[in-house]
Design an enzyme around this catalytic site. Structure first.
Site, PDB file in Angstrom:
ATOM      1  CE  LYS A 158     -31.524 -34.928  29.448  1.00  0.00           C
ATOM      2  NZ  LYS A 158     -31.670 -35.114  30.930  1.00  0.00           N
ATOM      3  CG  LEU A 203     -36.399 -30.148  36.869  1.00  0.00           C
ATOM      4  CD1 LEU A 203     -35.762 -31.056  37.915  1.00  0.00           C
ATOM      5  CD2 LEU A 203     -37.871 -29.968  37.182  1.00  0.00           C
ATOM      6  CG  HIS A 235     -25.983 -29.011  29.652  1.00  0.00           C
ATOM      7  ND1 HIS A 235     -26.823 -28.438  30.577  1.00  0.00           N
ATOM      8  CD2 HIS A 235     -26.445 -28.616  28.441  1.00  0.00           C
ATOM      9  CE1 HIS A 235     -27.749 -27.732  29.958  1.00  0.00           C
ATOM     10  NE2 HIS A 235     -27.543 -27.813  28.658  1.00  0.00           N
ATOM     11  CD  GLU A 275     -24.901 -38.133  36.034  1.00  0.00           C
ATOM     12  OE1 GLU A 275     -23.676 -38.022  36.132  1.00  0.00           O
ATOM     13  OE2 GLU A 275     -25.550 -37.643  35.077  1.00  0.00           O
ATOM     14  NE  ARG A 291     -19.279 -42.833  31.925  1.00  0.00           N
ATOM     15  CZ  ARG A 291     -19.197 -41.667  32.535  1.00  0.00           C
ATOM     16  NH1 ARG A 291     -18.291 -41.488  33.485  1.00  0.00           N
ATOM     17  NH2 ARG A 291     -20.011 -40.671  32.246  1.00  0.00           N
ATOM     18  CB  VAL A 294     -14.316 -37.376  35.773  1.00  0.00           C
ATOM     19  CG1 VAL A 294     -13.205 -36.383  36.052  1.00  0.00           C
ATOM     20  CG2 VAL A 294     -14.380 -37.716  34.296  1.00  0.00           C
TER      21      VAL A 294
HETATM   22  P1  ADP Z   1     -25.463 -36.073  29.625  1.00  0.00           P
HETATM   23  O1  ADP Z   1     -25.661 -37.550  29.598  1.00  0.00           O
HETATM   24  O2  ADP Z   1     -25.286 -35.467  28.270  1.00  0.00           O
HETATM   25  O3  ADP Z   1     -24.417 -35.638  30.621  1.00  0.00           O
HETATM   26  P2  ADP Z   1     -27.616 -35.531  31.549  1.00  0.00           P
HETATM   27  O4  ADP Z   1     -28.973 -36.059  31.347  1.00  0.00           O
HETATM   28  O5  ADP Z   1     -26.745 -36.235  32.538  1.00  0.00           O
HETATM   29  O6  ADP Z   1     -26.849 -35.454  30.130  1.00  0.00           O
HETATM   30  O7  ADP Z   1     -27.669 -33.997  31.930  1.00  0.00           O
HETATM   31  C1  ADP Z   1     -26.505 -33.196  32.039  1.00  0.00           C
HETATM   32  C2  ADP Z   1     -26.861 -31.856  32.654  1.00  0.00           C
HETATM   33  O8  ADP Z   1     -27.834 -31.166  31.842  1.00  0.00           O
HETATM   34  C3  ADP Z   1     -27.524 -31.958  34.030  1.00  0.00           C
HETATM   35  O9  ADP Z   1     -26.593 -32.082  35.086  1.00  0.00           O
HETATM   36  C4  ADP Z   1     -28.242 -30.620  34.067  1.00  0.00           C
HETATM   37  O10 ADP Z   1     -27.348 -29.572  34.330  1.00  0.00           O
HETATM   38  C5  ADP Z   1     -28.759 -30.462  32.649  1.00  0.00           C
HETATM   39  N1  ADP Z   1     -30.106 -31.068  32.522  1.00  0.00           N
HETATM   40  C6  ADP Z   1     -30.399 -32.317  32.093  1.00  0.00           C
HETATM   41  N2  ADP Z   1     -31.742 -32.564  32.145  1.00  0.00           N
HETATM   42  C7  ADP Z   1     -32.303 -31.428  32.623  1.00  0.00           C
HETATM   43  C8  ADP Z   1     -33.659 -31.041  32.950  1.00  0.00           C
HETATM   44  N3  ADP Z   1     -34.692 -31.877  32.761  1.00  0.00           N
HETATM   45  N4  ADP Z   1     -33.867 -29.797  33.451  1.00  0.00           N
HETATM   46  C9  ADP Z   1     -32.833 -28.925  33.642  1.00  0.00           C
HETATM   47  N5  ADP Z   1     -31.546 -29.230  33.363  1.00  0.00           N
HETATM   48  C10 ADP Z   1     -31.273 -30.455  32.865  1.00  0.00           C
END
Ligand code: ADP
Length: 448
Positions: A158, A203, A235, A275, A291, A294
């Site tokens: 990420k 996960l 996502h 989150e 913030r 939505v």
């Molecule tokens: P962003 O900031 O780009 O929205 P997030 O970290 O909030 O990214 O993750 C967005 C989505 O990506 C999560 O709701 C989930 O669906 C998926 N995701 C993120 N991290 C993981 C993880 N470690 N394992 C599985 N799915 C993940």
């Protein structure tokens, strides 16, 4: 209290903020690009300032133009909404340096939470459970492979400054790592101007559950329970519900209270969302959004509380008027994000709205800047309406939502209304037993 607020945004969220201001007796200033001259947020505001051409860099992200607009209109404060500059530490800082009040968190919290590694470190200190993963930037293949061995495959790469679901890569075997790292770094650089990436345990079947908090400048914090946002495509959230269908009351209280005390521990201010991924009755923090979100409206519906006006009060240094035991949620709420997109290919569908009819009746809320004759410009986010429905329980809420979707008319462009109609008819959605992957497979099954 402020006399005049400049709303540094457009579309439905600009209207949402305008409505809160009007109910508080506050005047509003809209900013807009040349492409948004006819937009509803401009029509409704007390004053408006054109801040540049259609491109977001020259308009809604143009900090000098926005500060000048606030100066010439004599605004007291600036609300950034979501997207655009809402999570820019730099913007919040500049707003304050120009003696305007930024309606949001302190710049340092925006910065700390904007970097996902530093956010996770802060959460570990505040006793919040996080997804197992690297607590350092991964900048070479060896580090990546070592971290992945330690975490255990599959892992997800990420971007540290990620957002909008972009720049994530799942890696199931060591052989895939080299290519995945370089793609993820490139995507991170292109999307966020920062190529730093990190690794997390991937996960397999979690739900996305998030907790809404409000914290003031006086050491008070409350939580407004949680939302389930597992229905995602690429996502990105498509439909959200509150409360989360899968959660026991004990876990609900546990995670709400934990987030509240973390907000206090870090000295957080304003609205914020913790989150989590939730799997096998365990929560794993992924990020904090600093913030208004939505999907805040579903929380407002079940808690009967106005999150935007609370943000304004907090920015005006007024202590929170609610204690935690006064926050009781009632019934169930669901939000459908209606996008100007083809409901199968998801190709954007800007254009003229020939007819707009909003459903009505008990428990229905439409947050939208659409009107008949309006032209949806091609330059911005494709979200054109949020249909938010509240009822006394989840089953009734689904029935009411079905009725509202059937009643809603947006013609002239394609929208994702048909997708929502299919989702809420599906047995898996009705059972409430879905995870973050379900919607992708559902969409795929409809295509083929
Ligand atoms: P962003 O900031 O780009 O929205 P997030 O970290 O909030 O990214 O993750 C967005 C989505 O990506 C999560 O709701 C989930 O669906 C998926 N995701 C993120 N991290 C993981 C993880 N470690 N394992 C599985 N799915 C993940």
């Amino acid at each position: 209290m402020f006399e005049k607020i400049l709303i540094a945004n457009r579309g439905e969220i600009a209207l949402r903020i305008h409505r809160a201001c009007k109910e508080m007796g506050i005047k509003t200033v809209a900013i807009h690009s040349t492409a948004d001259e006819e937009a509803m947020h401009v029509r409704l505001a007390d004053e408006s300032v054109c801040i540049g051409p259609a491109s977001v860099e020259q308009s809604y992200l143009n900090i000098p133009a926005i500060i000048s607009a606030a100066t010439v209109t004599n605004a007291d404060a600036i609300h950034p909404g979501y997207g655009f500059l809402s999570e820019s530490e730099n913007f919040a800082q500049i707003v304050e340096e120009h003696d305007f009040i930024f309606i949001g968190p302190k710049p340092k919290h925006i910065a700390n939470m904007g970097d996902k590694i530093s956010a996770k470190k802060m959460m570990i200190e505040a006793h919040i459970p996080v997804v197992p993963g690297s607590t350092e930037v991964i900048d070479n293949l060896e580090k990546a492979k070592n971290a992945a061995e330690e975490i255990g495959y599959p892992v997800i790469i990420k971007a540290t400054s990620g957002g909008g679901g972009r720049g994530m890569k799942v890696v199931t075997r060591p052989e895939e790592m080299e290519l995945a790292i370089s793609i993820a770094q490139n995507e991170a650089e292109t999307n966020f101007g920062n190529k730093s990436v990190y690794l997390e345990k991937y996960l397999k079947n979690p739900r996305h559950i998030e907790v809404q908090v409000l914290a003031d400048n006086h050491g008070n914090a409350i939580h407004l329970y949680e939302r389930d946002c597992s229905l995602q495509r690429k996502h990105q959230k498509v439909l959200e519900e509150a409360p989360a269908p899968s959660l026991s009351n004990d876990l609900r209280e546990y995670i709400g209270n934990l987030c509240c005390s973390a907000a206090k521990d870090i000295g957080y201010r304003s609205a914020g969302t913790f989150e989590f991924l939730y799997e096998n009755n365990k929560f794993y923090f992924i990020e904090m959004n600093t913030r208004v979100q939505v999907e805040h409206a579903i929380t407002e519906m079940i808690c009967s509380l106005d999150i935007v006006s609370e943000m304004i009060n907090i920015a005006a240094d007024i202590p929170l008027t609610y204690k935690q035991d006064q926050i009781v949620y009632e019934g169930h709420a669901i939000e459908c994000r209606i996008n100007a997109e083809n409901p199968i290919s998801f190709i954007p569908s800007p254009g003229r709205i020939n007819e707009f009819h909003a459903p009505g009746g008990l428990g229905i809320r439409i947050d939208s800047a659409l009107y008949t004759g309006y032209t949806v410009p091609p330059y911005y986010d494709s979200l054109v309406a949020k249909l938010v429905v509240h009822a006394k329980n989840r089953d009734d809420c689904i029935m009411r939502l079905k009725r509202a979707l059937d009643e809603m008319v947006i013609s002239g462009i394609e929208t994702t209304i048909p997708l929502h109609q299919q989702i809420i008819e599906s047995p898996t959605f009705i059972s409430g037993d879905y995870d973050i992957h379900w919607l992708e497979s559902f969409v795929f099954s409809k295509k083929s």
